[in-house]
Design a protein around this motif. Structure first.
Motif, PDB file in Angstrom:
ATOM      1  N   SER A 179      -2.574  12.529 -12.655  1.00  0.00           N
ATOM      2  CA  SER A 179      -3.677  11.761 -13.215  1.00  0.00           C
ATOM      3  C   SER A 179      -4.173  11.317 -11.917  1.00  0.00           C
ATOM      4  O   SER A 179      -3.703  11.234 -10.680  1.00  0.00           O
ATOM      5  N   ILE A 180      -5.436  10.744 -12.096  1.00  0.00           N
ATOM      6  CA  ILE A 180      -6.370  10.247 -10.885  1.00  0.00           C
ATOM      7  C   ILE A 180      -6.712   8.954 -11.055  1.00  0.00           C
ATOM      8  O   ILE A 180      -6.979   8.500 -12.131  1.00  0.00           O
ATOM      9  N   SER A 181      -6.694   8.051 -10.267  1.00  0.00           N
ATOM     10  CA  SER A 181      -7.049   6.794  -9.820  1.00  0.00           C
ATOM     11  C   SER A 181      -8.212   6.497  -8.923  1.00  0.00           C
ATOM     12  O   SER A 181      -8.146   7.017  -7.835  1.00  0.00           O
ATOM     13  N   ASP A 238     -11.909   5.828  -3.061  1.00  0.00           N
ATOM     14  CA  ASP A 238     -10.485   5.485  -3.085  1.00  0.00           C
ATOM     15  C   ASP A 238      -9.607   6.397  -3.914  1.00  0.00           C
ATOM     16  O   ASP A 238      -8.715   5.555  -4.905  1.00  0.00           O
ATOM     17  N   GLY A 239      -9.864   7.522  -4.088  1.00  0.00           N
ATOM     18  CA  GLY A 239      -9.055   8.382  -5.242  1.00  0.00           C
ATOM     19  C   GLY A 239      -7.711   8.614  -4.650  1.00  0.00           C
ATOM     20  O   GLY A 239      -7.115   8.842  -3.493  1.00  0.00           O
ATOM     21  N   ILE A 240      -6.809   8.420  -5.661  1.00  0.00           N
ATOM     22  CA  ILE A 240      -5.552   8.664  -5.452  1.00  0.00           C
ATOM     23  C   ILE A 240      -4.800   9.484  -6.623  1.00  0.00           C
ATOM     24  O   ILE A 240      -5.201   9.302  -7.988  1.00  0.00           O
ATOM     25  N   LEU A 241      -4.234  10.466  -6.236  1.00  0.00           N
ATOM     26  CA  LEU A 241      -3.517  11.708  -7.353  1.00  0.00           C
ATOM     27  C   LEU A 241      -2.185  11.105  -7.527  1.00  0.00           C
ATOM     28  O   LEU A 241      -1.347  10.643  -6.579  1.00  0.00           O
ATOM     29  N   ALA A 256      -6.268  11.530  -2.660  1.00  0.00           N
ATOM     30  CA  ALA A 256      -6.989  12.634  -3.408  1.00  0.00           C
ATOM     31  C   ALA A 256      -7.943  13.518  -2.342  1.00  0.00           C
ATOM     32  O   ALA A 256      -8.346  14.559  -2.750  1.00  0.00           O
ATOM     33  N   ALA A 257      -8.305  12.890  -1.340  1.00  0.00           N
ATOM     34  CA  ALA A 257      -9.198  13.532  -0.386  1.00  0.00           C
ATOM     35  C   ALA A 257      -8.487  14.360   0.543  1.00  0.00           C
ATOM     36  O   ALA A 257      -8.860  15.230   1.235  1.00  0.00           O
ATOM     37  N   ASP A 258      -7.043  14.266   0.547  1.00  0.00           N
ATOM     38  CA  ASP A 258      -6.323  15.016   1.459  1.00  0.00           C
ATOM     39  C   ASP A 258      -4.835  14.891   0.849  1.00  0.00           C
ATOM     40  O   ASP A 258      -4.249  14.135   1.357  1.00  0.00           O
ATOM     41  N   LEU A 259      -4.225  16.049   0.073  1.00  0.00           N
ATOM     42  CA  LEU A 259      -3.228  16.099  -0.493  1.00  0.00           C
ATOM     43  C   LEU A 259      -1.734  15.995   0.571  1.00  0.00           C
ATOM     44  O   LEU A 259      -0.800  15.697   0.158  1.00  0.00           O
ATOM     45  N   SER A 260      -2.268  16.383   1.736  1.00  0.00           N
ATOM     46  CA  SER A 260      -1.139  16.491   2.718  1.00  0.00           C
ATOM     47  C   SER A 260      -0.646  15.028   2.987  1.00  0.00           C
ATOM     48  O   SER A 260       0.449  14.823   3.596  1.00  0.00           O
ATOM     49  N   HIS A 261      -1.420  13.953   2.631  1.00  0.00           N
ATOM     50  CA  HIS A 261      -1.313  12.522   3.035  1.00  0.00           C
ATOM     51  C   HIS A 261      -0.648  11.798   1.685  1.00  0.00           C
ATOM     52  O   HIS A 261      -1.379  11.458   0.891  1.00  0.00           O
ATOM     53  N   GLN A 262       0.696  11.937   1.926  1.00  0.00           N
ATOM     54  CA  GLN A 262       1.367  11.408   0.777  1.00  0.00           C
ATOM     55  C   GLN A 262       1.409   9.587   0.952  1.00  0.00           C
ATOM     56  O   GLN A 262       1.883   9.306   1.764  1.00  0.00           O
ATOM     57  N   LEU A 263       1.010   8.935   0.091  1.00  0.00           N
ATOM     58  CA  LEU A 263       0.954   7.535   0.116  1.00  0.00           C
ATOM     59  C   LEU A 263       2.155   6.673  -0.319  1.00  0.00           C
ATOM     60  O   LEU A 263       2.582   5.612   0.228  1.00  0.00           O
ATOM     61  N   TYR A 264       2.996   7.116  -1.217  1.00  0.00           N
ATOM     62  CA  TYR A 264       4.224   6.426  -1.754  1.00  0.00           C
ATOM     63  C   TYR A 264       5.188   7.527  -2.542  1.00  0.00           C
ATOM     64  O   TYR A 264       4.280   8.349  -3.136  1.00  0.00           O
ATOM     65  N   GLN A 265       6.247   7.365  -2.436  1.00  0.00           N
ATOM     66  CA  GLN A 265       7.112   7.980  -3.617  1.00  0.00           C
ATOM     67  C   GLN A 265       8.292   7.250  -3.809  1.00  0.00           C
ATOM     68  O   GLN A 265       9.061   6.325  -2.961  1.00  0.00           O
ATOM     69  N   GLY A 266       8.555   6.713  -5.078  1.00  0.00           N
ATOM     70  CA  GLY A 266       9.568   6.120  -5.366  1.00  0.00           C
ATOM     71  C   GLY A 266      10.090   6.337  -6.985  1.00  0.00           C
ATOM     72  O   GLY A 266       9.397   7.203  -7.762  1.00  0.00           O
TER      73      GLY A 266
END
Length: 613
Positions: A436-438, A444-447, A461-471
């Motif tokens: 999903s996308i916000s 400020d797109g986040i997948l 969302a602009a660069d999927l190599s950049h993971q923002l969070y995992q939990g």
């Protein structure tokens, strides 16, 4: 008199986004473009994480739905997240606060009368186990405050399996007039050995999400592990009367052709056409027949349901024979801005073979034996086996296939890039994920996606190599789809609804509501002034600029018995408001909404006297 729950947002509410159906909209883009709280900066700051969870009585295969500003009788106003389970229950939870109990829960079971969930063992199908109840994502009609949901039961007293469409009041869970209705249907055809093909409940589960379109709620049906002589069905019901409006079967003269789409709901365009993708099954439309397995279908809704157009891959027979379903992915409708002058209306889908198909919705292309050159574009092996619909954002289509990374393909001049423009570092095994996308508009797109290990991932969302969070959400469900709304992410698991969001170091709270005349606890008369005390009730002190007093001030509102109160003044610690004229004497429920968050309600005693001038 309290206003209808669904009118609250339209009349007074500083409206938050609603998530009313699978993947957020009829195009199934999976995007929420009104998310201002969750940004790559805030999610990456260490403030984002798991907030709380609610236990439920079964597996959550459905996507959670979200509706803000609902008046729940006797419980005040709430932003609600709705969850349905395979144990045939529907829950309404407060979306912002971890309450001890759901706002309401309904169950469609009655063991004393022999009404239970359908046993996977009895069905001889282990794709969903141990029980089959509610599998398809419901749909909400915000205009009438109705949640539509399909439940399967096994009724041992009669030895029958039954599917029922229920219409529930979003505020109470009560069945609405005419609800429920039993799903029954038939179409002309020779696919069952006679001249009529009946809908046989034991053969089917309602796997794809529900579609609400122009006053009709459509259900789409798939098989139980390809058992028996099954077909792909779409059955529509009038939302007002629950009378059957339309029936369609895609293989009336032979077999198979389920609509399952890994849980994705049928898509629809602005002209009222429905787009669905049929799974492995017989195909003979190129020879003048009526069977349309392994095809992308465009269905007209002008008079019932009728095939307006179709696309079938050149290797459909091989895909069907090898169980490489085209129908493992749903239809994603791209906005006109993503198209070209020659092909302004595009659709994207894929298959278990890893092929991606980009077709023109105005000319789907039918069937061509030599290859698929008649469609806009096909990319063989572009991704791994695809289960679930891709998502769209900012001229980019995102896929998360089995045994593959999350991949972003850009769109230029109406064509997908032949290679991904970015991809995640993680590879997801098993069946992949459904993202999903916000975003806040185009910024400020986040997948977001949930992996098979129950981990929630957030990527730039602009660069999927950049993971923002995992939990961790604890456990996962195949084809699970996260819902993002009002700063929170909602994830269904095998036994709970898990809520992620920003950790607020100074949450808003209400500690007292009193008469503004001497700050006494009451009673107060209708029309009198009240004072609400608490913390973080508004971002700064702000008086009303004059008459008429506003009902929203600095993103803050006060509701008394569900009626918006005029505001004289707001501040972080105090709100002065007017008790609405017409408030009934007795105990009234006062609810404060601060920054889009509904705070736990508090009671106020209302008298019948005349307010002091």
């Amino acid at each position: 008199m309290p206003i209808h729950p669904v009118l609250l947002c339209a009349l007074w509410w500083n409206c938050q986004v609603s998530v009313l159906s699978y993947h957020n909209d009829l195009a199934r883009t999976g995007q929420n473009l009104n998310e201002t709280l969750l940004t790559p900066a805030s999610v990456n700051s260490g403030q984002f994480g798991r907030l709380f969870s609610y236990p439920v009585d079964g597996q959550v295969y459905t996507q959670p739905l979200y509706l803000p500003g609902v008046i729940v009788p006797g419980q005040g106003i709430h932003n609600i997240v709705f969850v349905a389970t395979e144990h045939d229950s529907v829950y309404a939870f407060d979306a912002d606060n971890a309450l001890a109990a759901p706002l309401w829960r309904v169950s469609f079971l009655n063991p004393a009368q022999g009404i239970t969930t359908a046993s996977a063992a009895d069905l001889a199908c282990g794709s969903i186990t141990p029980e089959v109840g509610i599998t398809a994502t419901p749909v909400i009609d915000q205009a009438t405050g109705t949640l539509y949901v399909v439940a399967m039961t096994e009724e041992t007293s009669s030895g029958n399996y039954v599917h029922r469409l229920h219409a529930l009041d979003v505020a109470t869970g009560a069945e609405k007039s005419g609800s429920p209705v039993e799903i029954q249907a038939s179409v002309p055809g020779t696919g069952n050995g006679s001249t009529i093909v009946p809908f046989e409940p034991w053969l089917y589960k309602e796997r794809a999400g529900l579609l609400l379109l122009n006053g009709v709620v459509y259900t789409a049906w798939s098989s139980q592990c390809d058992s028996g002589n099954y077909h792909g069905w779409i059955i529509g019901y009038d939302t007002k009367t629950l009378q059957q409006e339309a029936v369609f079967a895609d293989t009336p003269n032979w077999e198979a052709g389920s609509f399952w789409q890994a849980g994705a709901a049928p898509a629809a365009d602005a002209n009222g056409n429905i787009y669905v993708v049929s799974a492995n099954g017989t195909f003979d439309a190129n020879l003048g027949g009526s069977d349309l397995g392994e095809s992308i279908l465009k269905l007209s809704t002008v008079k019932g349901l009728a095939v307006a157009d179709y696309f079938t891959p050149y290797n459909a027979d091989a895909l069907s024979d090898k169980d490489l379903d085209l129908g493992s992915s749903g239809a994603l409708l791209l906005p006109d801005a993503a198209g070209s002058a020659a092909h302004p209306h595009l659709l994207v889908s894929g298959s278990k073979s890893g092929a991606v198909y980009l077709v023109d919705r105005d000319r789907l292309g039918h069937f061509q034996e030599q290859g698929d050159s008649q469609i806009v574009q096909s990319l063989d092996g572009a991704v791994g086996p695809l289960f679930g619909v891709p998502v769209y954002f900012n001229n980019t289509v995102y896929f998360s296939a089995a045994h593959d990374q999350v991949k972003a393909f850009s769109i230029h001049a109406g064509l997908l890039s032949t290679a991904p423009v970015s991809s995640s570092s993680s590879t997801f095994a098993m069946l992949g994920t459904v993202p999903s996308i916000s975003a806040n508009g185009a910024a400020d797109g986040i997948l977001w996606t949930i992996d098979p290990a129950g981990q929630l991932h957030a990527y730039d969302a602009a660069d999927l190599s950049h993971q923002l969070y995992q939990g961790s959400a604890g456990t996962s469900i195949k084809f699970s789809t996260p819902t993002i709304a009002n700063g929170n992410v909602y994830v269904g698991t095998t036994n709970s609804l898990v809520v992620f969001g920003l950790q607020d170091p100074t949450p808003a709270s209400v500690v007292a509501v009193v008469s503004a005349d001497g700050f006494q606890p009451g009673p107060v008369a209708p029309g009198a002034l009240v004072a609400v005390f608490g913390s973080n009730l508004a971002p700064r002190p702000m008086p009303a600029s004059g008459l008429p007093w506003p009902k929203v001030l600095e993103d803050t509102s006060v509701f008394i018995n569900g009626v918006a109160a005029p505001l004289l003044y707001v501040s972080p610690t105090q709100i002065n408001a007017q008790c609405p004229y017409g408030t009934e004497p007795g105990q009234a429920t006062v609810t404060v909404v601060a920054g889009g968050r509904v705070l736990p309600p508090i009671e106020l005693t209302v008298g019948s006297g005349v307010p002091i001038k």
